[in-house]
Each structure stands twice: as structure tokens, then as C-alpha cells.
Design a protein around this motif. Structure first.
Motif, PDB file in Angstrom:
ATOM      1  N   THR A  23     101.917  54.227  80.283  1.00  0.00           N
ATOM      2  CA  THR A  23     102.428  55.550  80.615  1.00  0.00           C
ATOM      3  C   THR A  23     101.751  56.099  81.853  1.00  0.00           C
ATOM      4  O   THR A  23     100.799  55.516  82.349  1.00  0.00           O
ATOM      5  N   GLY A  24     102.266  57.206  82.322  1.00  0.00           N
ATOM      6  CA  GLY A  24     101.708  57.869  83.498  1.00  0.00           C
ATOM      7  C   GLY A  24     102.823  58.396  84.381  1.00  0.00           C
ATOM      8  O   GLY A  24     104.015  58.215  84.098  1.00  0.00           O
ATOM      9  N   ALA A  25     102.424  59.052  85.437  1.00  0.00           N
ATOM     10  CA  ALA A  25     103.392  59.604  86.387  1.00  0.00           C
ATOM     11  C   ALA A  25     104.237  58.495  86.997  1.00  0.00           C
ATOM     12  O   ALA A  25     103.838  57.343  87.017  1.00  0.00           O
ATOM     13  N   TRP A  26     105.403  58.859  87.474  1.00  0.00           N
ATOM     14  CA  TRP A  26     106.357  57.989  88.167  1.00  0.00           C
ATOM     15  C   TRP A  26     107.145  57.079  87.240  1.00  0.00           C
ATOM     16  O   TRP A  26     107.912  56.253  87.699  1.00  0.00           O
ATOM     17  N   GLN A  27     106.988  57.214  85.945  1.00  0.00           N
ATOM     18  CA  GLN A  27     107.772  56.404  85.023  1.00  0.00           C
ATOM     19  C   GLN A  27     108.970  57.200  84.555  1.00  0.00           C
ATOM     20  O   GLN A  27     108.823  58.284  83.992  1.00  0.00           O
ATOM     21  N   MET A  28     110.152  56.708  84.825  1.00  0.00           N
ATOM     22  CA  MET A  28     111.380  57.371  84.393  1.00  0.00           C
ATOM     23  C   MET A  28     111.618  57.027  82.927  1.00  0.00           C
ATOM     24  O   MET A  28     112.056  55.931  82.596  1.00  0.00           O
ATOM     25  N   GLY A  29     111.301  57.961  82.056  1.00  0.00           N
ATOM     26  CA  GLY A  29     111.351  57.699  80.633  1.00  0.00           C
ATOM     27  C   GLY A  29     112.749  57.707  80.060  1.00  0.00           C
ATOM     28  O   GLY A  29     113.629  58.437  80.505  1.00  0.00           O
ATOM     29  N   LYS A  30     112.930  56.869  79.053  1.00  0.00           N
ATOM     30  CA  LYS A  30     114.157  56.862  78.264  1.00  0.00           C
ATOM     31  C   LYS A  30     113.766  56.487  76.834  1.00  0.00           C
ATOM     32  O   LYS A  30     112.595  56.206  76.557  1.00  0.00           O
ATOM     33  N   VAL A  31     114.709  56.469  75.939  1.00  0.00           N
ATOM     34  CA  VAL A  31     114.412  56.316  74.520  1.00  0.00           C
ATOM     35  C   VAL A  31     113.624  55.047  74.218  1.00  0.00           C
ATOM     36  O   VAL A  31     112.701  55.070  73.422  1.00  0.00           O
ATOM     37  N   ASP A  32     113.984  53.942  74.829  1.00  0.00           N
ATOM     38  CA  ASP A  32     113.329  52.687  74.475  1.00  0.00           C
ATOM     39  C   ASP A  32     112.306  52.213  75.495  1.00  0.00           C
ATOM     40  O   ASP A  32     111.747  51.125  75.355  1.00  0.00           O
ATOM     41  N   GLN A  33     112.014  52.997  76.506  1.00  0.00           N
ATOM     42  CA  GLN A  33     111.038  52.606  77.528  1.00  0.00           C
ATOM     43  C   GLN A  33     110.516  53.867  78.190  1.00  0.00           C
ATOM     44  O   GLN A  33     111.296  54.696  78.645  1.00  0.00           O
ATOM     45  N   GLY A  34     109.223  54.005  78.252  1.00  0.00           N
ATOM     46  CA  GLY A  34     108.658  55.192  78.899  1.00  0.00           C
ATOM     47  C   GLY A  34     108.794  56.440  78.060  1.00  0.00           C
ATOM     48  O   GLY A  34     109.087  57.524  78.567  1.00  0.00           O
ATOM     49  N   VAL A  35     108.583  56.293  76.764  1.00  0.00           N
ATOM     50  CA  VAL A  35     108.832  57.399  75.838  1.00  0.00           C
ATOM     51  C   VAL A  35     107.965  58.622  76.143  1.00  0.00           C
ATOM     52  O   VAL A  35     108.425  59.755  75.958  1.00  0.00           O
ATOM     53  N   CYS A  36     106.757  58.437  76.638  1.00  0.00           N
ATOM     54  CA  CYS A  36     105.913  59.604  76.953  1.00  0.00           C
ATOM     55  C   CYS A  36     106.499  60.404  78.103  1.00  0.00           C
ATOM     56  O   CYS A  36     106.530  61.641  78.060  1.00  0.00           O
ATOM     57  N   GLY A  37     106.984  59.718  79.113  1.00  0.00           N
ATOM     58  CA  GLY A  37     107.652  60.400  80.220  1.00  0.00           C
ATOM     59  C   GLY A  37     108.887  61.141  79.751  1.00  0.00           C
ATOM     60  O   GLY A  37     109.141  62.282  80.149  1.00  0.00           O
ATOM     61  N   LEU A  38     109.652  60.504  78.888  1.00  0.00           N
ATOM     62  CA  LEU A  38     110.844  61.137  78.319  1.00  0.00           C
ATOM     63  C   LEU A  38     110.464  62.389  77.540  1.00  0.00           C
ATOM     64  O   LEU A  38     111.097  63.432  77.692  1.00  0.00           O
ATOM     65  N   TRP A  39     109.422  62.296  76.729  1.00  0.00           N
ATOM     66  CA  TRP A  39     109.033  63.414  75.866  1.00  0.00           C
ATOM     67  C   TRP A  39     108.584  64.620  76.698  1.00  0.00           C
ATOM     68  O   TRP A  39     108.992  65.744  76.437  1.00  0.00           O
ATOM     69  N   VAL A  40     107.745  64.362  77.701  1.00  0.00           N
ATOM     70  CA  VAL A  40     107.280  65.461  78.553  1.00  0.00           C
ATOM     71  C   VAL A  40     108.452  66.044  79.344  1.00  0.00           C
ATOM     72  O   VAL A  40     108.610  67.273  79.421  1.00  0.00           O
ATOM     73  N   ALA A  41     109.291  65.193  79.917  1.00  0.00           N
ATOM     74  CA  ALA A  41     110.433  65.665  80.711  1.00  0.00           C
ATOM     75  C   ALA A  41     111.394  66.481  79.854  1.00  0.00           C
ATOM     76  O   ALA A  41     111.903  67.516  80.298  1.00  0.00           O
ATOM     77  N   ALA A  42     111.648  66.033  78.638  1.00  0.00           N
ATOM     78  CA  ALA A  42     112.558  66.781  77.764  1.00  0.00           C
ATOM     79  C   ALA A  42     111.995  68.166  77.468  1.00  0.00           C
ATOM     80  O   ALA A  42     112.741  69.152  77.464  1.00  0.00           O
ATOM     81  N   HIS A  43     110.707  68.253  77.248  1.00  0.00           N
ATOM     82  CA  HIS A  43     110.097  69.569  77.029  1.00  0.00           C
ATOM     83  C   HIS A  43     110.153  70.405  78.309  1.00  0.00           C
ATOM     84  O   HIS A  43     110.505  71.580  78.268  1.00  0.00           O
ATOM     85  N   TYR A  44     109.818  69.806  79.417  1.00  0.00           N
ATOM     86  CA  TYR A  44     109.798  70.529  80.691  1.00  0.00           C
ATOM     87  C   TYR A  44     111.172  71.110  81.024  1.00  0.00           C
ATOM     88  O   TYR A  44     111.297  72.276  81.390  1.00  0.00           O
ATOM     89  N   PHE A  45     112.200  70.265  80.895  1.00  0.00           N
ATOM     90  CA  PHE A  45     113.559  70.685  81.254  1.00  0.00           C
ATOM     91  C   PHE A  45     114.341  71.227  80.059  1.00  0.00           C
ATOM     92  O   PHE A  45     115.538  71.488  80.169  1.00  0.00           O
ATOM     93  N   GLN A  46     113.697  71.353  78.930  1.00  0.00           N
ATOM     94  CA  GLN A  46     114.260  71.900  77.701  1.00  0.00           C
ATOM     95  C   GLN A  46     115.540  71.185  77.274  1.00  0.00           C
ATOM     96  O   GLN A  46     116.595  71.794  77.087  1.00  0.00           O
ATOM     97  N   LYS A  47     115.409  69.874  77.096  1.00  0.00           N
ATOM     98  CA  LYS A  47     116.482  69.031  76.567  1.00  0.00           C
ATOM     99  C   LYS A  47     116.107  68.643  75.132  1.00  0.00           C
ATOM    100  O   LYS A  47     114.934  68.541  74.798  1.00  0.00           O
ATOM    101  N   SER A  48     117.060  68.390  74.310  1.00  0.00           N
ATOM    102  CA  SER A  48     116.762  68.012  72.921  1.00  0.00           C
ATOM    103  C   SER A  48     116.370  66.531  72.838  1.00  0.00           C
ATOM    104  O   SER A  48     116.678  65.739  73.732  1.00  0.00           O
ATOM    105  N   LEU A  49     115.678  66.199  71.777  1.00  0.00           N
ATOM    106  CA  LEU A  49     115.249  64.824  71.505  1.00  0.00           C
ATOM    107  C   LEU A  49     115.598  64.465  70.067  1.00  0.00           C
ATOM    108  O   LEU A  49     116.012  65.322  69.281  1.00  0.00           O
ATOM    109  N   ASN A  50     115.393  63.193  69.725  1.00  0.00           N
ATOM    110  CA  ASN A  50     115.603  62.708  68.362  1.00  0.00           C
ATOM    111  C   ASN A  50     114.365  61.965  67.883  1.00  0.00           C
ATOM    112  O   ASN A  50     113.753  61.216  68.655  1.00  0.00           O
TER     113      ASN A  50
END
Length: 173
Positions: A23-50
Motif C-alpha cells: 500500500t501507499g500513495a499512487w496506488q489506484m485502489g479497487k476492490v481486489d487490488q489496492g484496497v487501502c487506497g480504495l478505502w481512503v479514496a471512498a471516504h475522501y470522496f464520500q462514495k459507498s463501499l461493501n
């Protein structure tokens, strides 16, 4: 496995690091790869998660390995290549850098100051496992390396990167 086979068959010099969740900056997160990036981005941009699988509990656990910790190890290995040629190492964050998705959510809320909807998905994905924590004791014994960037600092790093690049990232995340 392919590198191990080539090394053996053709005497190709190689050091193999089998990494867990990087993990770390510059990783474009998605459900099956880069989950930490996805989680932070979803919170930042206020998108829902599962929370997927395991009764939708969010209790799956993974250990986090910040890319800077990995690069410190790789640099050391390159500087001492003959000593480690042919080695295969498990490299990860270990127990002290492990988080469940629920714990990741709590840290994301703390870092971003935002809460988002997270929906339980009861069905499990094929091949998913409830817990993965890397035993990096062998690489630590041979090199003295250990991860130093903890989960909160790793998530904060991702947050800082997103905040600094919000305009560009908002259109693609």
C-alpha cells in the motif's frame, strides 16, 4: 514460481520477494487490488463501499506493507545481491501492521473526518480468505529488515496524496 524455475534452469540471478498487501500513495485502489487506497479514496470522496463475504462483517484481516518499507528492503538486497541471490522471502507488514476492514474503516473515518455507507455483501468471493498475515521472520533474520510504517501512517500517506491531487483523482476514482 516462473522466476524460480528460470533461475534454476538457466542460472538467472534473482532474489524473490513474495509480498502481501502493498500500500501507499499512487496506488489506484479497487476492490481486489489496492484496497487501502480504495478505502481512503471512498471516504475522501464520500462514495459507498461493501464488506464482501464472511457474513458482510468486515472482519477480514490483512497485513499492510507500505511501498517505502518494501523499497528499503529491495535497495538493501540490491546492495548485497550476491549474499541473497537465489533466496525466496515472504515480505509483508506482519501482525503489528494488520487490520480488519472494520479497523481500516475506523482509521479512515479518523483521518478524513467522514463516514460513508458500507453495505454488507453476504456472498463470499471464490478464493477469498478471512485472514492473511505475513510471516517475515526469515527475511528479518537474514537482512535485519522489518517494516517501520504502521497502518495509520500508511493510510495518512494515501490521504495526503489524494488531498494533494484531488482535482485529478476526483475524475478517475
Amino acid at each position: 514460481m516462473l522466476i524460480e524455475e528460470y533461475r534454476e534452469a538457466y542460472n538467472v540471478p534473482a532474489i524473490i520477494n513474495r509480498c502481501g498487501l502493498i500500500t501507499g500513495a499512487w496506488q489506484m485502489g479497487k476492490v481486489d487490488q489496492g484496497v487501502c487506497g480504495l478505502w481512503v479514496a471512498a471516504h475522501y470522496f464520500q462514495k459507498s463501499l461493501n464488506y464482501i463475504g464472511f457474513r458482510g462483517s468486515g472482519k477480514q484481516v490483512r497485513d499492510l506493507l507500505h511501498v517505502e518499507d518494501l523499497l528499503r528492503l529491495v535497495n538493501y538486497q540490491l546492495e548485497h545481491f550476491p549474499e541473497f541471490d537465489g533466496e525466496v522471502f515472504n515480505v509483508g507488514g506482519g501482525l503489528s501492521n494488520s487490520l480488519s476492514l472494520v479497523e481500516t474503516t475506523a482509521l479512515c473515518q479518523k483521518i478524513t473526518g467522514k463516514s460513508i455507507p458500507i453495505h454488507p455483501v453476504l456472498e463470499e468471493r471464490a478464493g477469498d480468505i478471512p485472514i492473511f498475515i505475513t510471516d517475515y521472520s526469515r527475511v528479518m533474520e537474514k537482512t535485519g529488515w522489518r517494516p517501520v510504517i504502521g497502518p495509520e501512517a500508511a493510510l495518512q500517506d494515501i490521504y495526503n496524496w489524494i488531498a494533494a491531487n484531488e482535482v485529478v483523482l476526483s475524475s478517475i476514482l
